[in-house]
Scaffold this motif. Structure first.
Motif, short mmCIF file in Angstrom:
data_model
loop_
_atom_site.label_atom_id
_atom_site.label_comp_id
_atom_site.label_asym_id
_atom_site.label_seq_id
_atom_site.Cartn_x
_atom_site.Cartn_y
_atom_site.Cartn_z
N LEU A 100 -28.16 -30.16 49.27
CA LEU A 100 -27.73 -28.87 49.82
C LEU A 100 -27.92 -27.76 48.79
CD1 LEU A 100 -24.43 -29.83 51.70
CD2 LEU A 100 -26.67 -29.29 52.70
N GLY A 101 -27.65 -28.08 47.52
CA GLY A 101 -27.86 -27.10 46.46
C GLY A 101 -29.33 -26.72 46.33
N LEU A 102 -30.21 -27.72 46.42
CA LEU A 102 -31.64 -27.45 46.36
C LEU A 102 -32.08 -26.64 47.58
CD1 LEU A 102 -32.92 -30.94 45.17
CD2 LEU A 102 -32.55 -28.89 43.79
N GLY A 103 -31.45 -26.90 48.72
CA GLY A 103 -31.78 -26.16 49.93
C GLY A 103 -31.44 -24.68 49.81
N VAL A 104 -30.36 -24.36 49.12
CA VAL A 104 -29.98 -22.96 48.91
C VAL A 104 -31.10 -22.22 48.19
CG1 VAL A 104 -28.38 -21.42 47.71
CG2 VAL A 104 -27.50 -23.40 48.96
N ILE A 105 -31.69 -22.87 47.19
CA ILE A 105 -32.80 -22.26 46.46
C ILE A 105 -34.01 -22.09 47.37
CG2 ILE A 105 -34.38 -22.48 44.50
CD1 ILE A 105 -31.54 -21.92 43.70
N TRP B 37 -26.28 -16.89 44.98
CA TRP B 37 -26.86 -18.10 45.54
C TRP B 37 -27.32 -19.08 44.47
CZ3 TRP B 37 -31.99 -18.64 44.26
CH2 TRP B 37 -32.72 -17.47 43.96
N LYS B 38 -27.66 -18.57 43.29
CA LYS B 38 -27.97 -19.47 42.18
C LYS B 38 -26.72 -20.22 41.74
CE LYS B 38 -31.88 -16.85 40.24
NZ LYS B 38 -32.38 -16.14 39.04
N MET B 39 -25.60 -19.49 41.67
CA MET B 39 -24.35 -20.12 41.28
C MET B 39 -23.91 -21.15 42.33
SD MET B 39 -23.58 -19.05 38.35
CE MET B 39 -21.93 -19.75 38.28
N LEU B 40 -24.08 -20.80 43.62
CA LEU B 40 -23.72 -21.73 44.68
C LEU B 40 -24.56 -23.01 44.59
CD1 LEU B 40 -22.28 -22.48 47.31
CD2 LEU B 40 -24.04 -21.18 48.55
N ALA B 41 -25.85 -22.84 44.33
CA ALA B 41 -26.73 -24.00 44.21
C ALA B 41 -26.31 -24.89 43.05
CB ALA B 41 -28.17 -23.54 44.03
N MET B 42 -25.99 -24.30 41.92
CA MET B 42 -25.56 -25.10 40.77
C MET B 42 -24.24 -25.80 41.03
SD MET B 42 -26.65 -23.16 37.24
CE MET B 42 -25.78 -21.63 37.59
N MET B 43 -23.32 -25.12 41.71
CA MET B 43 -22.03 -25.74 42.02
C MET B 43 -22.21 -26.95 42.94
SD MET B 43 -19.63 -22.36 42.55
CE MET B 43 -18.29 -23.35 43.19
N LEU B 44 -23.07 -26.81 43.93
CA LEU B 44 -23.32 -27.93 44.84
C LEU B 44 -23.95 -29.11 44.10
CD1 LEU B 44 -24.62 -25.99 47.98
CD2 LEU B 44 -22.51 -27.33 47.82
N ILE B 45 -24.91 -28.80 43.25
CA ILE B 45 -25.61 -29.86 42.51
C ILE B 45 -24.66 -30.58 41.55
CG2 ILE B 45 -27.36 -30.25 40.72
CD1 ILE B 45 -29.03 -28.10 42.12
N LEU B 46 -23.84 -29.81 40.83
CA LEU B 46 -22.88 -30.43 39.91
C LEU B 46 -21.84 -31.25 40.66
CD1 LEU B 46 -22.00 -30.77 37.02
CD2 LEU B 46 -20.63 -28.68 37.23
N SER B 47 -21.41 -30.76 41.82
CA SER B 47 -20.46 -31.52 42.63
C SER B 47 -21.07 -32.84 43.09
CB SER B 47 -20.04 -30.69 43.86
OG SER B 47 -19.37 -29.51 43.47
N GLY B 48 -22.32 -32.81 43.48
CA GLY B 48 -22.99 -34.04 43.88
C GLY B 48 -23.07 -35.04 42.75
#
Length: 318
Positions: free
Chosen positions: A124-129, A290-301
């Protein structure tokens, strides 16, 4: 997975995250294919004269072409086309999911439900990018990075196969003469085979990339390119060749040979976090929501994928 392997996995991801900024600095003086060829020339020389060559088989060539030639020629090209260091580090991590899928299909490694959930959150984080292409990430750069991710994924599988086979062979020999303990012998054999794989794989990549650069970057092959290159670019090349490649890939190959891909690969999700942070601090890359959102999703994963491993081990230890 032992605490030592965990620390080593985090260390490698930090090195690789910082590496994207050094790549950007190296590209200030050298075109992408030439820079990639120089990287693997210095990776291989002089160690190629000190390490016994591995068996030249399909696995070695897949590793060299996938991990080194495909991944880095396309990553360097993507950044040359305008992809920022932080976003390149982030998007490249699609290789994590491709690798785990290939390990499941080709090696029969298991992937449990909680690992899948963690990886889906990372996707999902990659999808945001992907939904915010343009500016820091042109479409051409996006395509190049996807190709690079596919190459790295096949290289990861080849690395695991080659390192494991070599380590098992040396350990069996050690056991026959009873000169080393199984654990010590296996670790030493794995470390040595991993370094050998990187050095000789780098030599193969250097030959292929040099020929490619001669064909596609003919004008760059003149003395002025090297004499006018900045000190920052030369120092960046040194970091890329010796720290990122020899230390980083040597440790990564060792980790893959000692653990399943599904345990190691989630750590690579830290690469874009380190990469984005370094790019912001050293190159002035702009941080957006959106960069911050992507990183948060990736770190959460990543966190979810590793918490589940600890939760599984408690009942088994009782």
């Amino acid at each position: 997975m032992t605490p030592l392997y965990t620390v080593l996995a985090v260390l490698v991801t930090f090195i690789w995250g910082v590496n994207f900024t050094f790549i950007a600095w190296g590209l200030e003086s050298f075109p992408p294919l030439m820079l990639t060829a120089l990287r693997f020339f210095f990776t291989a020389v002089p160690l190629v004269f000190l390490l016994k060559p591995p068996k030249f088989n399909r696995t070695l060539f897949i590793y060299a072409i996938g991990t080194f030639v495909m991944q880095y020629s396309f990553v360097f090209t993507a950044m040359h086309l305008g992809a920022s260091a932080g976003l390149t580090a982030l998007l490249l991590q699609v290789q994590i999911f491709i690798t785990v899928l290939l390990a499941f299909v080709m090696l029969g490694e298991s992937v449990n439900r909680m690992q899948l959930i963690g990886m889906l959150i990372g996707v999902l984080g990659l999808g945001v990018i992907a939904l915010n292409l343009g500016g820091d990430m042109p479409l051409s750069g996006f395509i190049c990075i996807l190709i690079a991710a596919i190459g790295w994924s096949f290289g990861n599988i080849a690395s695991k196969q080659a390192s494991t086979q070599a380590a098992e062979k040396i350990t069996l020999k050690g056991a026959d003469v009873s000169t080393v303990s199984p654990t010590t012998g296996n670790n030493k054999a794995s470390a040595l085979s991993a370094l050998t794989l990187v050095v000789w794989g780098g030599l193969i990549a250097c030959v292929i990339l040099t020929l490619s650069s001669f064909i596609f970057e003919t004008d760059a092959w003149q003395m002025a390119t090297f004499t006018q290159a900045s000190l920052k670019s030369w120092l960046s090349l040194g970091f890329i060749a010796y720290i990122s490649t020899l230390v980083g890939f040597g440790l990564w190959a060792h980790l893959l040979s000692q653990n399943t891909a599904s345990k190691i690969m989630p750590f690579a999700l830290l690469v874009p976090v380190f990469g984005m942070t370094t790019s912001v601090l050293l190159t002035g890359e702009v941080v957006t929501w959106w960069k911050m959102l992507a990183m948060m999703l990736i770190l959460s994963g990543l966190l979810l994928a590793n918490i589940k491993i600890k939760l599984r081990k408690k009942p088994l230890a009782v």
